[in-house]
Design a protein around this motif. Structure first.
Motif, mmCIF file in Angstrom:
data_model
loop_
_atom_site.group_PDB
_atom_site.id
_atom_site.type_symbol
_atom_site.label_atom_id
_atom_site.label_comp_id
_atom_site.label_asym_id
_atom_site.label_seq_id
_atom_site.Cartn_x
_atom_site.Cartn_y
_atom_site.Cartn_z
ATOM 1 N N ARG A 54 0.825 -1.211 0.000
ATOM 2 C CA ARG A 54 0.000 0.000 0.000
ATOM 3 C C ARG A 54 0.858 1.261 0.000
ATOM 4 O O ARG A 54 0.585 2.212 -0.741
ATOM 5 C CB ARG A 54 -0.933 -0.006 1.203
ATOM 6 N N SER A 55 1.906 1.272 0.809
ATOM 7 C CA SER A 55 2.752 2.468 0.854
ATOM 8 C C SER A 55 3.494 2.667 -0.462
ATOM 9 O O SER A 55 3.625 3.798 -0.944
ATOM 10 C CB SER A 55 3.724 2.388 2.024
ATOM 11 N N SER A 56 3.951 1.589 -1.074
ATOM 12 C CA SER A 56 4.598 1.697 -2.391
ATOM 13 C C SER A 56 3.614 2.199 -3.438
ATOM 14 O O SER A 56 3.967 3.017 -4.288
ATOM 15 C CB SER A 56 5.171 0.350 -2.818
ATOM 16 N N MET A 57 2.385 1.704 -3.361
ATOM 17 C CA MET A 57 1.363 2.124 -4.316
ATOM 18 C C MET A 57 1.090 3.623 -4.190
ATOM 19 O O MET A 57 0.962 4.332 -5.195
ATOM 20 C CB MET A 57 0.072 1.336 -4.081
ATOM 21 N N ILE A 58 1.019 4.128 -2.978
ATOM 22 C CA ILE A 58 0.739 5.547 -2.765
ATOM 23 C C ILE A 58 1.874 6.412 -3.303
ATOM 24 O O ILE A 58 1.646 7.445 -3.937
ATOM 25 C CB ILE A 58 0.462 5.823 -1.281
ATOM 26 N N VAL A 59 3.111 5.982 -3.073
ATOM 27 C CA VAL A 59 4.261 6.750 -3.573
ATOM 28 C C VAL A 59 4.267 6.778 -5.099
ATOM 29 O O VAL A 59 4.459 7.843 -5.714
ATOM 30 C CB VAL A 59 5.585 6.157 -3.028
ATOM 31 N N ILE A 60 4.040 5.642 -5.725
ATOM 32 C CA ILE A 60 4.047 5.590 -7.187
ATOM 33 C C ILE A 60 2.882 6.396 -7.767
ATOM 34 O O ILE A 60 3.041 7.102 -8.767
ATOM 35 C CB ILE A 60 4.022 4.129 -7.672
ATOM 36 N N ALA A 61 1.707 6.319 -7.143
ATOM 37 C CA ALA A 61 0.563 7.107 -7.610
ATOM 38 C C ALA A 61 0.849 8.598 -7.501
ATOM 39 O O ALA A 61 0.475 9.381 -8.382
ATOM 40 C CB ALA A 61 -0.691 6.733 -6.825
ATOM 41 N N ALA A 62 1.526 9.015 -6.434
ATOM 42 C CA ALA A 62 1.880 10.430 -6.285
ATOM 43 C C ALA A 62 2.853 10.864 -7.369
ATOM 44 O O ALA A 62 2.751 11.981 -7.899
ATOM 45 C CB ALA A 62 2.473 10.676 -4.906
ATOM 46 N N LEU A 63 3.796 10.003 -7.718
ATOM 47 C CA LEU A 63 4.736 10.338 -8.796
ATOM 48 C C LEU A 63 4.017 10.473 -10.139
ATOM 49 O O LEU A 63 4.316 11.383 -10.922
ATOM 50 C CB LEU A 63 5.838 9.279 -8.884
ATOM 51 N N ILE A 64 3.066 9.593 -10.391
ATOM 52 C CA ILE A 64 2.300 9.685 -11.643
ATOM 53 C C ILE A 64 1.483 10.968 -11.670
ATOM 54 O O ILE A 64 1.407 11.652 -12.696
ATOM 55 C CB ILE A 64 1.411 8.445 -11.825
ATOM 56 N N GLU A 65 0.855 11.308 -10.549
ATOM 57 C CA GLU A 65 0.084 12.550 -10.487
ATOM 58 C C GLU A 65 0.982 13.768 -10.713
ATOM 59 O O GLU A 65 0.577 14.732 -11.354
ATOM 60 C CB GLU A 65 -0.621 12.673 -9.138
ATOM 61 N N GLY A 66 2.194 13.717 -10.186
ATOM 62 C CA GLY A 66 3.135 14.820 -10.394
ATOM 63 C C GLY A 66 3.501 14.988 -11.854
ATOM 64 O O GLY A 66 3.558 16.115 -12.369
#
Length: 82
Positions: A54-66
């Motif tokens: 879950r924490s990895s998913m949140i970090v990767i999703a934030a990078l995609i949003e950026g």
């Protein structure tokens, strides 16, 4: 002559900026959807690793949003700076 060319290009710049922003938003949505689906599959296979996944998913999703936000800003700059 140059002003005629610039006046003809301006509508195309608006169209290009709108298409660029739209494609960036669609691509971000697809990317985050794939991340979410893959994370759910991984959690279903290995429930004890749910927190790490879950924490990895949140970090990767934030990078995609950026990246998507950056693409939309570039499209807006292409629209307003001519």
């Amino acid at each position: 002559m140059l002003s005629m060319i610039l006046n003809a290009v301006t509508p195309l710049a608006s169209l290009g900026a709108a298409l660029g922003a739209g494609i960036a938003a669609i691509a971000a949505g697809i990317g985050i959807g794939k991340i979410g689906g893959s994370a759910m599959e991984a959690i279903a296979r290995q429930p004890e690793a749910a927190g790490d996944i879950r924490s990895s998913m949140i970090v990767i999703a934030a990078l995609i949003e950026g990246v998507a936000l950056f693409a939309v800003i570039v499209a807006a700059l292409a629209l307003f700076i001519q």
